[in-house]
Design an enzyme around this catalytic site. Structure first.
Site, PDB file in Angstrom:
ATOM      1  N   GLU A  83      -5.433  -8.711   1.144  1.00  0.00           N
ATOM      2  CA  GLU A  83      -6.063  -8.414   2.435  1.00  0.00           C
ATOM      3  C   GLU A  83      -7.547  -8.177   2.203  1.00  0.00           C
ATOM      4  O   GLU A  83      -7.929  -7.526   1.226  1.00  0.00           O
ATOM      5  CB  GLU A  83      -5.503  -7.125   3.078  1.00  0.00           C
ATOM      6  CG  GLU A  83      -4.126  -7.249   3.654  1.00  0.00           C
ATOM      7  CD  GLU A  83      -3.612  -5.945   4.255  1.00  0.00           C
ATOM      8  OE1 GLU A  83      -4.420  -5.116   4.716  1.00  0.00           O
ATOM      9  OE2 GLU A  83      -2.385  -5.756   4.250  1.00  0.00           O
ATOM     10  N   GLU A  92       0.801  -1.230   0.000  1.00  0.00           N
ATOM     11  CA  GLU A  92       0.000   0.000   0.000  1.00  0.00           C
ATOM     12  C   GLU A  92       0.834   1.281   0.000  1.00  0.00           C
ATOM     13  O   GLU A  92       0.933   1.970   1.022  1.00  0.00           O
ATOM     14  CB  GLU A  92      -0.938   0.018   1.209  1.00  0.00           C
ATOM     15  CG  GLU A  92      -1.936  -1.110   1.219  1.00  0.00           C
ATOM     16  CD  GLU A  92      -2.979  -0.968   2.317  1.00  0.00           C
ATOM     17  OE1 GLU A  92      -2.816  -0.107   3.195  1.00  0.00           O
ATOM     18  OE2 GLU A  92      -3.965  -1.718   2.285  1.00  0.00           O
TER      19      GLU A  92
HETATM   20  C1  GBH Z   1      -4.554  -2.170   5.619  1.00  0.00           C
HETATM   21  O1  GBH Z   1      -4.712  -0.863   5.170  1.00  0.00           O
HETATM   22  C2  GBH Z   1      -3.152  -2.393   6.104  1.00  0.00           C
HETATM   23  O2  GBH Z   1      -2.353  -2.978   5.098  1.00  0.00           O
HETATM   24  C3  GBH Z   1      -3.070  -3.191   7.378  1.00  0.00           C
HETATM   25  O3  GBH Z   1      -1.788  -3.072   7.905  1.00  0.00           O
HETATM   26  C4  GBH Z   1      -4.140  -2.726   8.334  1.00  0.00           C
HETATM   27  O4  GBH Z   1      -4.048  -3.310   9.587  1.00  0.00           O
HETATM   28  C5  GBH Z   1      -5.471  -3.042   7.710  1.00  0.00           C
HETATM   29  O5  GBH Z   1      -5.589  -2.416   6.481  1.00  0.00           O
HETATM   30  C6  GBH Z   1      -6.675  -2.608   8.532  1.00  0.00           C
HETATM   31  O6  GBH Z   1      -6.723  -1.233   8.643  1.00  0.00           O
HETATM   32  O7  GBH Z   1      -8.072   7.373   8.592  1.00  0.00           O
HETATM   33  O8  GBH Z   1     -10.174   7.934   7.574  1.00  0.00           O
HETATM   34  O9  GBH Z   1      -8.116   8.638   6.548  1.00  0.00           O
HETATM   35  C7  GBH Z   1      -6.052  -0.536   4.853  1.00  0.00           C
HETATM   36  C8  GBH Z   1      -6.186   0.709   4.042  1.00  0.00           C
HETATM   37  C9  GBH Z   1      -6.256   3.032   3.986  1.00  0.00           C
HETATM   38  C10 GBH Z   1      -7.382   1.904   5.716  1.00  0.00           C
HETATM   39  C11 GBH Z   1      -6.330   4.298   4.768  1.00  0.00           C
HETATM   40  C12 GBH Z   1      -7.457   3.159   6.531  1.00  0.00           C
HETATM   41  C13 GBH Z   1      -7.482   5.518   6.457  1.00  0.00           C
HETATM   42  C14 GBH Z   1      -8.799   6.169   6.393  1.00  0.00           C
HETATM   43  N1  GBH Z   1      -6.241   1.885   4.866  1.00  0.00           N
HETATM   44  N2  GBH Z   1      -7.478   4.308   5.650  1.00  0.00           N
HETATM   45  S1  GBH Z   1      -8.784   7.637   7.327  1.00  0.00           S
END
Ligand code: GBH
Length: 501
Positions: A407, A212
């Protein structure tokens, strides 16, 4: 496109009254002797919910989120160790110092995987554990942990898949040159890749470069305010953020080259949480709109598109104007390395429809009452999984590129009952809905080859700390006890049956 779901005319009772075995036979091309009528009835079995025998059933974790042992055997800090120690960055002041203590409990965790029945496990390697200064000397003791883990997995018939970078950049490189803000990081990442693959490549064949890019660039560097992810640097101009993206893309490309140079039979992929767009109604116009949004919106246009095509999307670049990254000659060819597969991290998605504007589409806001899981950003949008897979093929023309879900999962409140059980029925509902969409993609002939559930067990959920739980196994952080949740029991049976239950 090969369609394996085609059916001839079929009696409604035979269709709806069929047992699962019958449905599978129907999906595989019809059933000899099944009653038929001349009525016009459904011709395509859209969702038998079944998966091919060789489908990768898996689960995933990441180094900083589970390992702990932050100071063991020569590991030095990552930017997340520093971020956690900066007041106000992580909820409750939680850190990854101990986490799930997977560094010491990995054998127990492999037993859990065996019980679950997965044949594939995705984990990540900690750069500052293996190369504590980020460049230079290799810490063999740190490397030995991954050798032990991989041996344990192989001994139990589980194929290991390693991600080389899941956000824990060495603090030493942050101090030296601002990590992703410098082009130098791409070379250092390639050298670290060589160090790992030359030591582990005889046992481990499946490599994922970077997890990511969006999260540690767009969310690690911010203009005007402190971003949510490490290193949490405030920059002056948006262009500086786009430059970190470009350096991460370069690091990915050079890492691919390094993997192939160090291991002739390596399977090379990367992991992108690209945005998925769902036609609000599946009409040809809206499907076209989804394709347009998929390639042109900023995130995909500046991450997924260059990785798969070796060029940024022109519309995304035009929109960025002076904020677009500086690119040096040869960079784009390095970035667009051929891949053996693509990992898709999917959690949610956006609805889109055709519109009479310059872009030809518009995305639609979710109403307040839209179904939502137990963490602020996570709406339940199961079709996002199907459309994400389909759009790589249909919007980017990557028909031969295998895709796996690297994932998928959700947070749940996860309360342990007096009897020591966890009834995470919302998670089961979520996973079931997404897996049905995975089976739809397969039934329609899209090259979806596997699924890694996030996560094998609760872990350090970044700036949300330990209170947000994504595991199908509950972790009691006081005792390090692992308790399989209802979703674990459900997934176990799904894997056993090879179909959504
Ligand atoms: C994944 O990212 C990760 O790879 C993993 O490590 C993590 O534990 C898992 O998801 C669960 O979160 O805070 O409102 O701006 C997921 C993609 C993109 C999810 C950014 C959270 C933030 C939204 N992430 N997003 S915000």
């Amino acid at each position: 496109m090969k369609k394996i779901g085609q059916l001839g005319p079929l009696n409604r009772r035979a269709f709806f009254g069929a047992s699962s075995g019958t449905l599978a036979a129907l999906a595989a091309g019809g059933l000899a002797g099944a009653p038929r009528t001349s009525q016009a009835l459904p011709r395509v079995l859209v969702d038998a919910g079944s998966f091919p025998k060789n489908f990768w059933w898996g689960a995933a974790t990441a180094s900083y989120q589970v390992e702990g042992a932050a100071n063991a055997d020569g590991r030095k800090p990552s930017v997340w160790d520093t971020f956690c120690r900066t007041p106000g960055r992580v909820q409750n002041g939680d850190t990854g110092d101990v986490a799930n203590d997977h560094y010491h409990l990995y054998k127990e965790d492999v037993k859990l995987m065996v019980e679950l029945g997965i044949k594939h496990y995705r984990f990540s390697i900690s750069w500052p554990r293996v190369v504590p200064e980020g460049r230079g000397a290799v810490n063999e003791k740190g490397m030995d942990f991954y050798k032990r883990l991989v041996d344990e997995l192989l001994d139990h018939g589980i194929t290991p898949h390693a991600t080389l970078f899941h956000w824990d950049s060495p603090q030493a490189l942050e101090d030296k040159y601002g990590s992703w803000r410098s082009r130098e990081i791409a070379r250092d990442f390639a050298d670290y890749t060589t160090a790992v693959v030359s030591r582990l490549g005889d046992k481990l064949k499946h490599w994922m470069t970077i997890n990511e890019i969006f999260c540690f660039t767009f969310m690690g560097y911010g203009v005007g305010k402190v971003p949510k992810h490490a290193p949490g640097t405030i920059v002056q101009k948006r262009k500086e953020v786009l430059q970190t993206v470009h350096h991460a893309l370069l690091a990915h490309g050079m890492s691919c080259q390094a993997i192939r140079a160090a291991s002739k039979d390596a399977h090379v992929s990367t992991v992108v949480n690209f945005d998925s767009y769902i036609p609000v109604v599946e009409t040809p116009e809206n499907i076209e709109a989804a394709k347009k949004a998929f390639v042109a919106e900023e995130h995909n246009g500046t991450v997924l598109v260059p990785i798969l095509t070796g060029a940024y999307n022109p519309q995304a670049i035009e929109k960025l104007g002076p904020d677009a990254a500086d690119v040096q000659p040869g960079d784009m060819a390095t970035i667009g390395q051929p891949l053996d597969a693509l990992g898709f991290n999917n959690y949610c998605g956006s609805y889109v429809r055709a519109a009479q504007n310059a872009r030809g589409y518009e995305t639609l806001p979710l109403p307040k009452g839209y179904p939502h899981m137990h963490t602020d950003w996570l709406s339940c949008v199961p079709e996002a999984l199907y459309w994400g897979v389909r759009l790589v093929t249909d919007a980017l023309g990557k028909k031969e590129l295998p895709i796996y879900i690297s994932e998928n999962g959700c947070a749940s409140e996860d309360v342990v009952t007096k009897n020591g059980e966890v009834f995470d029925l919302d998670r089961v509902m979520y996973l079931r809905s997404y897996l049905r969409n995975a089976s739809r993609a397969i039934a329609e002939g899209y090259p979806l080859i596997g699924y890694f559930l996030w996560s094998l067990m609760d872990n350090f959920e970044w700036s949300y700390g330990y209170n947000t739980r994504f595991g199908i196994t509950y972790v009691d952080y006081k005792t390090q006890q692992r308790i399989p949740k209802q979703s674990f029991r459900w997934y176990q049976q799904v894997i056993r049956a090879g179909r959504v239950l």
